[in-house]
Design a protein around this motif. Sequence first.
Motif, mmCIF file in Angstrom:
data_model
loop_
_atom_site.group_PDB
_atom_site.id
_atom_site.type_symbol
_atom_site.label_atom_id
_atom_site.label_comp_id
_atom_site.label_asym_id
_atom_site.label_seq_id
_atom_site.Cartn_x
_atom_site.Cartn_y
_atom_site.Cartn_z
ATOM 1 N N MET A 56 49.216 37.424 48.429
ATOM 2 C CA MET A 56 48.800 38.702 47.479
ATOM 3 C C MET A 56 48.147 39.528 48.471
ATOM 4 S SD MET A 56 45.659 38.202 44.456
ATOM 5 C CE MET A 56 46.616 36.849 43.749
ATOM 6 N N SER A 57 48.632 40.899 47.667
ATOM 7 C CA SER A 57 48.187 42.274 48.302
ATOM 8 C C SER A 57 46.745 42.493 48.102
ATOM 9 C CB SER A 57 49.349 43.274 47.861
ATOM 10 O OG SER A 57 48.702 43.722 46.690
ATOM 11 N N GLY A 58 46.267 43.439 49.170
ATOM 12 C CA GLY A 58 44.797 43.645 49.120
ATOM 13 C C GLY A 58 44.394 44.313 47.626
ATOM 14 N N ARG A 59 45.409 45.113 46.880
ATOM 15 C CA ARG A 59 44.948 45.511 45.439
ATOM 16 C C ARG A 59 44.977 44.588 44.585
ATOM 17 N NH1 ARG A 59 48.273 50.615 44.337
ATOM 18 N NH2 ARG A 59 46.873 51.651 45.866
ATOM 19 N N LYS A 60 46.103 43.579 44.646
ATOM 20 C CA LYS A 60 45.850 42.495 43.729
ATOM 21 C C LYS A 60 44.646 41.483 43.947
ATOM 22 C CE LYS A 60 50.865 42.095 42.667
ATOM 23 N NZ LYS A 60 52.198 41.463 42.916
ATOM 24 N N SER A 61 44.621 41.419 45.264
ATOM 25 C CA SER A 61 43.202 40.519 45.430
ATOM 26 C C SER A 61 42.029 41.110 44.951
ATOM 27 C CB SER A 61 43.308 40.073 46.974
ATOM 28 O OG SER A 61 42.277 39.449 47.318
ATOM 29 N N LYS A 62 41.976 42.204 45.262
ATOM 30 C CA LYS A 62 40.635 43.098 44.736
ATOM 31 C C LYS A 62 40.553 42.986 43.387
ATOM 32 C CE LYS A 62 39.629 46.332 48.247
ATOM 33 N NZ LYS A 62 39.405 47.608 49.002
ATOM 34 N N ARG A 63 41.640 43.220 42.413
ATOM 35 C CA ARG A 63 41.762 43.069 41.063
ATOM 36 C C ARG A 63 41.352 41.680 40.530
ATOM 37 N NH1 ARG A 63 46.575 45.592 38.974
ATOM 38 N NH2 ARG A 63 47.733 43.507 39.799
ATOM 39 N N LYS A 64 41.946 40.921 41.292
ATOM 40 C CA LYS A 64 41.690 39.351 40.680
ATOM 41 C C LYS A 64 40.273 39.232 40.979
ATOM 42 C CE LYS A 64 43.291 34.709 41.711
ATOM 43 N NZ LYS A 64 44.112 33.803 42.293
ATOM 44 N N GLY A 65 39.409 39.502 42.039
ATOM 45 C CA GLY A 65 38.074 39.179 42.333
ATOM 46 C C GLY A 65 37.531 39.810 41.182
ATOM 47 N N TYR A 66 37.666 41.347 40.909
ATOM 48 C CA TYR A 66 36.844 42.015 39.846
ATOM 49 C C TYR A 66 36.916 41.389 38.599
ATOM 50 C CZ TYR A 66 35.937 45.762 36.531
ATOM 51 O OH TYR A 66 35.285 46.563 35.327
ATOM 52 N N GLU A 67 38.132 40.555 38.216
ATOM 53 C CA GLU A 67 38.371 40.216 36.889
ATOM 54 C C GLU A 67 37.666 38.695 36.851
ATOM 55 O OE1 GLU A 67 42.786 39.849 36.580
ATOM 56 O OE2 GLU A 67 42.963 41.743 35.957
ATOM 57 N N GLY A 68 37.627 38.131 37.880
ATOM 58 C CA GLY A 68 36.846 36.970 37.872
ATOM 59 C C GLY A 68 35.340 37.332 37.749
ATOM 60 N N GLU A 69 34.958 38.356 38.456
ATOM 61 C CA GLU A 69 33.256 38.616 38.242
ATOM 62 C C GLU A 69 33.142 38.813 36.921
ATOM 63 O OE1 GLU A 69 32.852 41.929 41.051
ATOM 64 O OE2 GLU A 69 33.162 40.534 42.791
ATOM 65 N N ARG A 70 33.918 39.693 36.231
ATOM 66 C CA ARG A 70 33.710 40.308 34.844
ATOM 67 C C ARG A 70 33.933 39.056 33.895
ATOM 68 N NH1 ARG A 70 38.035 43.892 32.901
ATOM 69 N NH2 ARG A 70 37.149 43.329 31.040
ATOM 70 N N GLU A 71 34.758 38.083 34.001
ATOM 71 C CA GLU A 71 34.843 36.902 33.287
ATOM 72 C C GLU A 71 33.521 35.850 33.353
ATOM 73 O OE1 GLU A 71 37.443 32.718 33.081
ATOM 74 O OE2 GLU A 71 38.163 34.259 34.233
ATOM 75 N N PHE A 72 33.040 35.767 34.610
ATOM 76 C CA PHE A 72 31.875 35.026 34.995
ATOM 77 C C PHE A 72 30.891 35.581 34.212
ATOM 78 C CE2 PHE A 72 28.361 33.694 37.659
ATOM 79 C CZ PHE A 72 28.413 32.424 37.473
ATOM 80 N N VAL A 73 30.560 36.810 34.335
ATOM 81 C CA VAL A 73 29.437 37.707 33.713
ATOM 82 C C VAL A 73 29.501 37.473 32.265
ATOM 83 C CG1 VAL A 73 28.571 40.099 33.136
ATOM 84 C CG2 VAL A 73 29.054 39.465 35.340
ATOM 85 N N SER A 74 30.486 37.393 31.635
ATOM 86 C CA SER A 74 30.899 37.286 30.048
ATOM 87 C C SER A 74 30.447 35.986 29.521
ATOM 88 C CB SER A 74 32.183 37.658 29.580
ATOM 89 O OG SER A 74 33.169 36.388 30.071
ATOM 90 N N LEU A 75 30.555 34.871 30.622
ATOM 91 C CA LEU A 75 30.215 33.626 30.211
ATOM 92 C C LEU A 75 28.645 33.400 30.406
ATOM 93 C CD1 LEU A 75 33.062 31.759 32.145
ATOM 94 C CD2 LEU A 75 32.797 31.867 29.512
ATOM 95 N N ILE A 76 28.018 34.149 30.869
ATOM 96 C CA ILE A 76 26.452 33.883 31.394
ATOM 97 C C ILE A 76 25.545 35.272 30.725
ATOM 98 C CG2 ILE A 76 24.789 33.514 33.332
ATOM 99 C CD1 ILE A 76 26.975 31.691 33.411
ATOM 100 N N PRO A 77 25.136 34.635 29.688
ATOM 101 C CA PRO A 77 24.331 35.847 28.978
ATOM 102 C C PRO A 77 23.071 36.471 29.864
ATOM 103 C CG PRO A 77 24.504 33.943 27.501
ATOM 104 C CD PRO A 77 25.014 33.444 28.908
ATOM 105 N N GLY A 78 23.099 37.504 29.624
ATOM 106 C CA GLY A 78 21.788 38.296 30.582
ATOM 107 C C GLY A 78 22.413 38.391 31.746
ATOM 108 N N SER A 79 23.233 38.111 32.361
ATOM 109 C CA SER A 79 23.844 38.385 33.910
ATOM 110 C C SER A 79 24.542 39.881 33.960
ATOM 111 C CB SER A 79 24.842 37.163 34.259
ATOM 112 O OG SER A 79 25.913 37.264 33.612
ATOM 113 N N LYS A 80 24.572 40.567 35.073
ATOM 114 C CA LYS A 80 25.283 41.697 35.278
ATOM 115 C C LYS A 80 25.997 41.485 36.506
ATOM 116 C CE LYS A 80 20.738 43.332 34.112
ATOM 117 N NZ LYS A 80 19.593 44.068 34.623
#
Length: 101
Positions: free
Chosen positions: A1-25
Motif C-alpha cells: 500500500m502506498s504511503g498516501r493510501k496507508s495514511k488515509r486508511k489510518g485516518y479513516e480508522g481513527e475517525r471510525e473508532f472515535v465514532s464508536l466511543i462516545p466522548g472520545s476525540k
Amino acid sequence: MSGRKSKRKGYEGEREFVSLIPGSKRVPLSGSVGGEHSNDVILPNGWRAEVKRRKSGMKQLYDWLNQSNPDVVAFRADRQEWIVSMKLEKFLELLERRSDT
C-alpha cells in the motif's frame, strides 16, 4: 500500500473508532508532532489510544477472541510486558463502569 493510501486508511480508522466511543476525540496531527499529540485518540476518561488497522495481520488475536468468547485475551512475548485485548463491547462496558465511580 502506498504511503498516501496507508495514511488515509489510518485516518479513516481513527475517525471510525472515535465514532464508536462516545466522548472520545481524535488527536489532530497524531503521530507527526509528538508530545501531547503522540497518540491517535483521547478517550472520555483521559486515556490515550493508538488505533491500528490491518488487512489480516491480527488473525491470531481474532481467533483467540472468537474461540471461546473470553472477556479478555492476555498475551506477551518473551521479555515483553503483558498485553490485554478485548472486544469493543467489553471495552465500552469497562469505560462506562469507570466513569460511574
